[in-house]
Design an enzyme around this catalytic site. Sequence first.
Site, PDB file in Angstrom:
ATOM      1  N   ASP A 192     -84.042  45.862 -20.334  1.00 33.46           N
ATOM      2  CA  ASP A 192     -85.208  46.305 -20.031  1.00 33.46           C
ATOM      3  C   ASP A 192     -85.403  47.917 -20.189  1.00 33.46           C
ATOM      4  O   ASP A 192     -84.838  48.467 -19.459  1.00 33.46           O
ATOM      5  CB  ASP A 192     -85.819  45.935 -18.696  1.00 33.46           C
ATOM      6  CG  ASP A 192     -87.251  45.782 -18.435  1.00 33.46           C
ATOM      7  OD1 ASP A 192     -87.986  46.462 -18.996  1.00 33.46           O
ATOM      8  OD2 ASP A 192     -87.819  45.408 -17.601  1.00 33.46           O
ATOM      9  N   TYR A 194    -101.633  55.631 -23.278  1.00 30.71           N
ATOM     10  CA  TYR A 194    -100.781  55.346 -24.463  1.00 30.71           C
ATOM     11  C   TYR A 194    -100.825  56.561 -25.447  1.00 30.71           C
ATOM     12  O   TYR A 194     -99.830  56.947 -26.008  1.00 30.71           O
ATOM     13  CB  TYR A 194    -101.281  54.152 -25.140  1.00 30.71           C
ATOM     14  CG  TYR A 194    -100.852  53.809 -26.557  1.00 30.71           C
ATOM     15  CD1 TYR A 194     -99.679  53.033 -26.695  1.00 30.71           C
ATOM     16  CD2 TYR A 194    -101.474  53.980 -27.741  1.00 30.71           C
ATOM     17  CE1 TYR A 194     -99.094  52.590 -27.895  1.00 30.71           C
ATOM     18  CE2 TYR A 194    -101.081  53.663 -29.002  1.00 30.71           C
ATOM     19  CZ  TYR A 194     -99.738  52.991 -28.944  1.00 30.71           C
ATOM     20  OH  TYR A 194     -99.237  52.646 -30.156  1.00 30.71           O
ATOM     21  N   LYS A 236     -97.462  58.654 -26.822  1.00 29.01           N
ATOM     22  CA  LYS A 236     -97.151  58.820 -27.986  1.00 29.01           C
ATOM     23  C   LYS A 236     -97.092  60.158 -28.677  1.00 29.01           C
ATOM     24  O   LYS A 236     -96.404  60.483 -29.580  1.00 29.01           O
ATOM     25  CB  LYS A 236     -98.112  57.982 -28.989  1.00 29.01           C
ATOM     26  CG  LYS A 236     -97.805  56.021 -28.837  1.00 29.01           C
ATOM     27  CD  LYS A 236     -96.350  55.987 -29.353  1.00 29.01           C
ATOM     28  CE  LYS A 236     -96.152  54.475 -29.473  1.00 29.01           C
ATOM     29  NZ  LYS A 236     -94.853  53.859 -29.595  1.00 29.01           N
TER      30      LYS A 236
END
Length: 251
Positions: free
Chosen positions: A66, A159, A163
């Site tokens: 994980d 997000y 990124k």
Amino acid sequence: MASLLTGKNAVVTGANRGIGAAILAEFAAQGANVWACARREEPCFLEMCARLTQEHGVWIEPVIFDLADEDGIKAGAQQIRIGKKPVDILVNNAGVIPENRLFLMADPAEMQRVFAVNFFAAMQLTQRVAKLMVRQKAGAIVNICSIAALDGEPAQMEYVASKAALVGATRKLASELGAYGIRVNGIAPGPTRTDMLAAMEEGLRSRMEAATLLHRLAEPQEIASVAVFLASDMASYMTGQILRVDGGMRR
């Protein structure tokens, strides 16, 4: 004619679905052996690894851990190192995308989870693999970023930011590792036909598709082909680059 990655050993995260599964398949077809990393030991994933091994005459070793768990990353890296094989390629593909909501409604715990997987896990794994590559004085690292990091999005701040951090790290690592013969590049995909995109609201998907000059979504294989290129000797003089693969996405 030899395949582009014949005899190379690659680590691919998020290899069980979407773009990661396409990269795994394309790497195998091009002659690469792969440590295929995934979070769960799903029967369909193991079957895919076995099928690609048989079809292409390479070895594919599933590595289950994980990325949200630091101890899991250590265990996964240790499994990769057990065979003492060289690691020629690392593809940081695995990522998560949060529920589509505006920043003012974002959950701080969710922000931390997204950064943990999309950025910190990639950096922890890269650090461990890069140490092997430094000793070899060769290697190629490919980070799957996003056009969202380059253009920004009206929502999903965590997000976009995670990124964007990966884009910055790609350029920084290229400058730091270049002296050791290690190339570091990134791919910024546009909207791609994956489970992640399928979970989005239909209207949003339609607007994204219409915003491309090609008026269609990317297929995962189209992103995978660029990953093959960047990982291969065809891109031997490329580093620190972020390649947009977005169908001419308009802002």
